[in-house]
Enzyme design. Structure first.
Site, PDB file in Angstrom:
ATOM      1  N   SER A  54      32.404  14.372 -44.975  1.00 54.57           N
ATOM      2  CA  SER A  54      32.774  15.464 -44.075  1.00 54.57           C
ATOM      3  C   SER A  54      31.610  15.702 -43.110  1.00 54.57           C
ATOM      4  O   SER A  54      30.553  15.076 -43.240  1.00 54.57           O
ATOM      5  CB  SER A  54      33.083  16.721 -44.880  1.00 54.57           C
ATOM      6  OG  SER A  54      31.969  17.049 -45.663  1.00 54.57           O
TER       7      SER A  54
ATOM      8  N   ASP B  36      36.908  24.664 -34.974  1.00 55.00           N
ATOM      9  CA  ASP B  36      37.061  23.493 -34.105  1.00 55.00           C
ATOM     10  C   ASP B  36      37.879  23.821 -32.858  1.00 55.00           C
ATOM     11  O   ASP B  36      37.711  23.176 -31.821  1.00 55.00           O
ATOM     12  CB  ASP B  36      37.698  22.327 -34.870  1.00 55.00           C
ATOM     13  CG  ASP B  36      36.632  21.494 -35.579  1.00 55.00           C
ATOM     14  OD1 ASP B  36      35.574  21.251 -34.965  1.00 55.00           O
ATOM     15  OD2 ASP B  36      36.843  21.108 -36.735  1.00 55.00           O
TER      16      ASP B  36
ATOM     17  N   CYS C 222      31.522  43.586 -30.487  1.00 54.97           N
ATOM     18  CA  CYS C 222      32.413  44.155 -31.495  1.00 54.97           C
ATOM     19  C   CYS C 222      31.601  45.024 -32.467  1.00 54.97           C
ATOM     20  O   CYS C 222      31.214  46.128 -32.102  1.00 54.97           O
ATOM     21  CB  CYS C 222      33.197  43.052 -32.186  1.00 54.97           C
ATOM     22  SG  CYS C 222      34.742  43.642 -32.871  1.00 54.97           S
TER      23      CYS C 222
ATOM     24  N   HIS D  96      35.536  40.181 -28.102  1.00 52.46           N
ATOM     25  CA  HIS D  96      34.723  39.005 -28.439  1.00 52.46           C
ATOM     26  C   HIS D  96      34.649  38.074 -27.232  1.00 52.46           C
ATOM     27  O   HIS D  96      35.398  37.088 -27.152  1.00 52.46           O
ATOM     28  CB  HIS D  96      35.349  38.260 -29.624  1.00 52.46           C
ATOM     29  CG  HIS D  96      35.113  38.933 -30.935  1.00 52.46           C
ATOM     30  ND1 HIS D  96      33.941  38.787 -31.641  1.00 52.46           N
ATOM     31  CD2 HIS D  96      35.885  39.763 -31.659  1.00 52.46           C
ATOM     32  CE1 HIS D  96      34.016  39.497 -32.755  1.00 52.46           C
ATOM     33  NE2 HIS D  96      35.185  40.112 -32.790  1.00 52.46           N
TER      34      HIS D  96
ATOM     35  N   GLU E  68      32.651  35.873 -26.529  1.00 51.89           N
ATOM     36  CA  GLU E  68      32.163  34.512 -26.823  1.00 51.89           C
ATOM     37  C   GLU E  68      33.273  33.471 -26.891  1.00 51.89           C
ATOM     38  O   GLU E  68      33.010  32.280 -26.771  1.00 51.89           O
ATOM     39  CB  GLU E  68      31.347  34.501 -28.124  1.00 51.89           C
ATOM     40  CG  GLU E  68      32.131  34.693 -29.417  1.00 51.89           C
ATOM     41  CD  GLU E  68      32.316  36.155 -29.836  1.00 51.89           C
ATOM     42  OE1 GLU E  68      32.295  37.032 -28.950  1.00 51.89           O
ATOM     43  OE2 GLU E  68      32.489  36.414 -31.040  1.00 51.89           O
TER      44      GLU E  68
HETATM   45  N1  GLN Z   1      34.159  45.572 -38.800  1.00 47.89           N
HETATM   46  C1  GLN Z   1      34.426  46.052 -37.493  1.00 47.89           C
HETATM   47  C2  GLN Z   1      35.898  46.410 -37.306  1.00 47.89           C
HETATM   48  O1  GLN Z   1      36.733  46.006 -38.056  1.00 47.89           O
HETATM   49  C3  GLN Z   1      33.994  45.044 -36.442  1.00 47.89           C
HETATM   50  C4  GLN Z   1      34.782  43.772 -36.481  1.00 47.89           C
HETATM   51  C5  GLN Z   1      34.156  42.668 -35.695  1.00 47.89           C
HETATM   52  O2  GLN Z   1      32.989  42.726 -35.353  1.00 47.89           O
HETATM   53  N2  GLN Z   1      34.903  41.617 -35.447  1.00 47.89           N
HETATM   54  O3  GLN Z   1      36.224  47.082 -36.370  1.00 47.89           O
END
Ligand code: GLN
Length: 550
Positions: free
Chosen positions: A13, A71, A382, A508, A510
């Site tokens: 792997s 991936d 987040c 997010h 990213e």
């Molecule tokens: N734990 C936090 C929430 O549920 C942040 C989640 C995260 O960073 N993806 O809101």
């Protein structure tokens, strides 16, 4: 007619099947073909959403809210297409569908079996993806040929060539050619065994991609060609590359895309390759003239794959600024006791990424405080935004008990809370907000300037939200809510415009950065880091002062 490429792996792997598949995707796209990709994962989880990122790596989120294998992040970054949850299938999801159909009586009293019912379900998924307009669908099969769980997938893709027709299917097999130091030789035996295993399941590979630390000689290629029954030009040497972004170029020079096109009856004269965009990415990777140190403060730092897209986004922004970004993985639990303000001040920028659960939270709050007080560029993603808000509430608003109800359900100042816990809204209680959501940005704000837009869309994966009850209090004190959901109820971005760069987002970002198009927020962070690096006195560490991060 849609064509299909199946990428399997043998010997071991972690050979880089995902990157090989992604690189091939990029090459075919650079020939003007419409490419889509998918991953078939043989494990039983229905999706990776429930898997521990410390073990399995990041959960990659698609626009439509799919929680998928990391991936898919490579796929999106390499082929520059947004995928959907249809691009990730697991044994668990296949079986749950088959069992649901059986319960509904769809199989009309038949005995339900791996062949044909499970294999048909697998083929259906591939076929459906192929019906959406791509010229080529690249399907990566997770795991290694010879694994118990992989057998139904191998059988399904074996059958696929009969279904789709010879010239429409290409099998690419990735193996390892190890170098044995005592004999001073590269060894082909593991490749032979792995191809034998694949053949025992009825698949003769069309192309063998050999991973190795040194290039594979023509002689060795001829040997593999003879023993594994593929033409010598279908043995591709995939030598370790200086960066993942070099891989498409290396594989192109080895002729991978040419042989795949030949197998698929795609006329390469009609589809000449244009790698100019990718070559400029690679140029950016290698022509950096300074190094910026970016700290990532999280709880899964022992497994950097847990933050794969964050790391790639930092790198992309670095390319755009002509900077190599050196990522310092900092265990949040070590802040501030072992890693204090004096050490964090040596960084050019800080990212606090997403996460779930209480471990490391206080270290992240301390990090946000140090970044805020010392003018260190900070991007909160987040959870990273939530700790920024908690910190601000505690130390600027004076709400010393401020917290998220995720970590303290009886906090007297729940500045982050479930929607159901916030007064006016009860419709989203307890559910995970997943996938793309639009946000409206305040004109003139830091984020609006970075995005150069006031309406943006980002992907989400969280349960807790900024508690709107406190919004006014924060804004009066200086932390601006610079982006919100179109109905204004959910705060999506916060920033302190008086700080060099202090920005948080509930989303997010990213997941949307590309090597040739860094995400605006990472661009802002790295831009701030570059400025800081210029203005900051170069610091020479004394021997007893050298920080150890993780
Ligand atoms: N734990 C936090 C929430 O549920 C942040 C989640 C995260 O960073 N993806 O809101």
């Amino acid at each position: 007619m849609t064509k299909f490429v199946f990428v399997t792996g043998g010997v071991s792997s972690s050979l880089g099947k995902g990157l090989t598949a992604s690189s091939l995707g990029r090459l075919l796209k650079s020939r003007g073909l419409r490419v889509t990709m998918c991953k078939l994962d043989p494990y039983i989880n229905v999706d990776p959403g429930t898997m521990n990122p410390g073990e399995h790596g990041e959960v990659f989120v698609t626009d439509d809210g799919g929680e998928t294998d990391l991936d898919l992040g490579h796929y999106e970054r390499f082929i520059d297409e947004s995928l959907t949850k249809m691009s990730n299938t697991t044994t668990g999801s296949i079986y749950s569908n088959v069992i649901a159909k059986e319960r509904r009586g769809d199989y009309l009293g038949k005995t339900v079996q791996v062949i044909p019912h499970v294999t048909d379900e697998i083929k259906d998924r591939i076929r459906r993806l192929g019906s959406l307009g791509a010229d080529v669908v690249i399907v990566e099969i997770g795991g290694t040929v010879g694994d118990i769980e992989i057998v139904p997938f191998i059988e399904a893709i074996r059958q696929y060539r009969r279904d789709a027709g010879r010239g429409n299917v290409c099998y690419v097999h990735l193996t390892l050619v190890p170098y044995l130091a005592p004999s001073g030789e590269q060894k082909t035996k593991p490749t032979q065994h792995s191809v034998t295993e694949l053949r025992s399941r009825g698949i003769q590979p069309d192309v063998i991609v050999c991973r190795s630390d040194q290039p594979i000689s023509e002689g060795l290629k001829r040997k593999i060609s003879l023993l594994c029954d593929v033409p010598a030009n279908a043995v591709i040497s995939a030598v370790d590359a200086p960066s993942i972004y070099d891989i498409p170029i290396t594989l192109h020079e080895e002729g991978l895309d040419r042989i795949v096109c030949d197998t698929l009856d795609i006329d390469i004269e009609e589809h000449p390759i244009d790698l100019s965009i990718w070559r400029s990415v690679v140029k950016g990777v290698h022509s950096t003239n300074r190094t910026l140190r970016i700290g990532v403060v999280g709880k899964y730092v022992a497994m950097p794959d847990a933050y794969l897209s964050v790391a790639e986004s930092i790198r992309h922004a670095g390319f755009a600024h002509g900077a190599k970004t050196q990522i310092e993985w900092i265990d949040a639990e070590m802040v501030p006791d072992q890693i204090g303000a004096d050490v964090l001040r040596q960084l050019d920028g800080i990212v606090v990424p997403g996460g779930f659960g209480e471990r490391g939270i206080e270290g992240m709050v301390a990090t946000a405080k140090i970044a805020r007080e010392n003018g260190i560029p900070y991007l909160g993603i987040c959870l990273g935004m939530q700790v920024m808000v908690i910190e601000y509430a505690r130390h600027v608003l004076g709400l010393s008990d401020a917290n998220s109800t995720e970590f303290n359900s009886s906090s007297s100042a729940p500045v982050i809370a479930l929607m159901a816990e916030q007064v006016e809204v009860t419709d989203m209680g307890g559910t995970m907000r997943l996938g793309a959501y639009p946000a409206m940005l305040t004109e003139g704000s830091v984020v609006a300037r970075l995005y150069n837009a006031t309406v943006v869309s980002e992907r989400h994966r969280h349960r807790y939200e900024f508690n709107a009850r406190y919004r006014e209090q924060f804004e009066k004190a200086g932390l601006q809510c610079s982006g919100a959901s179109p109905d204004g109820r959910l705060v999506e971005f916060v920033e302190d415009p008086t700080h060099p760069f202090f920005v948080g987002t509930q989303a997010h970002p990213e997941f949307k950065s590309r090597p040739d198009r860094p995400h605006p927020l990472f661009d802002g962070l790295v831009g701030g880091a570059a400025q800081r690096a210029e203005g900051r006195e170069p610091h020479i560490f004394a021997p007893d002062e050298v920080p150890t991060f993780s």
